[in-house]
Scaffold this motif. Structure first.
Motif: not given
Length: 103
Positions: A59-70
């Motif tokens: 399970f990966v719980v993330a804010t929008q910071c994950l969106e860039v370059g992942a």
């Protein structure tokens, strides 16, 4: 947003323990780099086409910071309301290889 992410990760961790990963904007860069390295092995582009039946869910719980370059490939997604551009980017991380669901 990070408060909600922390709460969700804590609830998931009660049942799934160390298979829950939290990524939020307020992480030290060294911690984020270490975590992203671990996640690359678990949900990155090199993951197997078919997972072993005994594999535990991650399970990966993330804010929008994950969106860039992942460069991740997820099997499922639960998201809060977001702009259409953000949703397009999130949906682009779903089953990139077209893996068949083992169920």
């Amino acid at each position: 947003m990070s408060r909600a992410a922390r709460k969700i990760a804590a609830e998931l961790a009660k049942e799934h323990g160390e298979n829950v990963y939290l990524i939020i904007g307020r992480m030290r860069p060294i911690d984020r780099d270490d975590l992203q390295s671990k996640l690359r092995d678990l949900v990155g582009p090199g993951q197997p086409e078919v997972f072993p039946a005994h594999a535990k869910p991650v399970f990966v719980v993330a804010t929008q910071c994950l969106e860039v370059g992942a460069d991740y490939d997820f099997d499922a997604l639960i998201t809060e309301c977001a702009s259409i551009d953000a949703l397009r980017q999130r949906f682009g991380r779903l089953n990139r290889k077209g893996r068949k669901n083992p169920d």
